[in-house]
Design a protein around this motif. Sequence first.
Motif, mmCIF file in Angstrom:
data_model
loop_
_atom_site.group_PDB
_atom_site.id
_atom_site.type_symbol
_atom_site.label_atom_id
_atom_site.label_comp_id
_atom_site.label_asym_id
_atom_site.label_seq_id
_atom_site.Cartn_x
_atom_site.Cartn_y
_atom_site.Cartn_z
ATOM 1 N N HIS A 15 0.824 -1.208 0.000
ATOM 2 C CA HIS A 15 0.000 0.000 0.000
ATOM 3 C C HIS A 15 0.857 1.257 0.000
ATOM 4 N N LYS A 16 0.273 2.347 -0.475
ATOM 5 C CA LYS A 16 0.963 3.626 -0.458
ATOM 6 C C LYS A 16 1.292 4.028 0.970
ATOM 7 N N GLU A 17 0.355 3.810 1.898
ATOM 8 C CA GLU A 17 0.605 3.989 3.324
ATOM 9 C C GLU A 17 0.694 2.590 3.930
ATOM 10 N N PRO A 18 1.901 2.068 4.121
ATOM 11 C CA PRO A 18 2.049 0.660 4.495
ATOM 12 C C PRO A 18 1.626 0.308 5.917
ATOM 13 N N THR A 19 1.536 1.297 6.809
ATOM 14 C CA THR A 19 1.132 1.005 8.184
ATOM 15 C C THR A 19 -0.284 1.505 8.423
ATOM 16 N N LEU A 20 -1.126 0.635 8.962
ATOM 17 C CA LEU A 20 -2.509 1.008 9.248
ATOM 18 C C LEU A 20 -2.571 2.108 10.297
ATOM 19 N N LEU A 21 -1.733 1.980 11.331
ATOM 20 C CA LEU A 21 -1.752 2.936 12.433
ATOM 21 C C LEU A 21 -0.624 3.953 12.273
ATOM 22 N N LYS A 22 -0.754 5.054 12.962
ATOM 23 C CA LYS A 22 0.309 6.056 13.002
ATOM 24 C C LYS A 22 0.232 6.777 14.342
ATOM 25 N N GLY A 23 1.318 7.428 14.691
ATOM 26 C CA GLY A 23 1.344 8.148 15.949
ATOM 27 C C GLY A 23 0.249 9.194 16.023
ATOM 28 N N GLY A 24 -0.435 9.263 17.174
ATOM 29 C CA GLY A 24 -1.469 10.263 17.375
ATOM 30 C C GLY A 24 -2.888 9.750 17.250
ATOM 31 N N VAL A 25 -3.074 8.577 16.634
ATOM 32 C CA VAL A 25 -4.425 8.024 16.574
ATOM 33 C C VAL A 25 -4.696 7.228 17.851
ATOM 34 N N TRP A 26 -5.957 6.953 18.091
ATOM 35 C CA TRP A 26 -6.365 6.181 19.267
ATOM 36 C C TRP A 26 -6.893 4.824 18.817
#
Length: 252
Positions: A216-227
């Motif tokens: 995927h273009k954004e390979p990680t589902l999660l990122k810093g700052g989300v809950w």
Amino acid sequence: MILNEYARISPVGDSAIRIEFGKDIDLTTYHRIQIFIKLFHDAKINFHKEMIPSFASVTIEFDAITIMRKIAEQHTIIDINPYDWVRQQIEPLLTQEVNELVLEKTIIDLPVCYGGEYGPDLQYVADYHHMTVEEVIKKHGEAEYLVYMLGFAPGFPFLGGLNPEIATPRKQAPRLKIEAGSVGIAGSQTGVYPIETPGGWQIIGRTPIDLFRPEHKEPTLLKGGVWLRFKAISVEEFNTIKGGLANVDHMR
């Protein structure tokens, strides 16, 4: 707020600088870090190679040779080293009077099948705290967890917010293989293994959702700052989701 009241600056080798904003894993320190990052980007400072936020600090990597060239252009006599030059660029940001940031709260619900083959340590965690497995699942699932940062493995979320009543020490002997999607507890933290890897966390469940998707273009589902919230599902639901979803973009 003036960040300089809380910031501690130190070198990391000869090509990085660290700014610490506290010692604890908490929302206050997290907000200080986010304010600094915003100030840094708003100032359009471009000497850095990479900015790496963590639980309580920000590390900024820089190219020492490039900075030496900048110093040579600005000084007739070179009497300052790259670290001190970088520090001089950062310190004015820390002395500005700033307001608290209002951060958008994005919540992702992550389905988890607890116990059984997917959570081989759930019973141990329950016994360790003299609880039933149902009580552990309830306490683990009723909290909202802030993703402070990603690390250890691609897309591995380090989460804050675990109920201290189910905090459990790591395993004394790490497993050589933990399946991707495994949800574990280690001390006062909980996390999710995005890929198959060795590890020493107490595994209490598994999610059928892929947290790391290199195609995927954004390979990680999660990122810093989300809950993140964990939602208990059955084995049947796990198999349905695992077999029926090609992507999880709808979860965002």
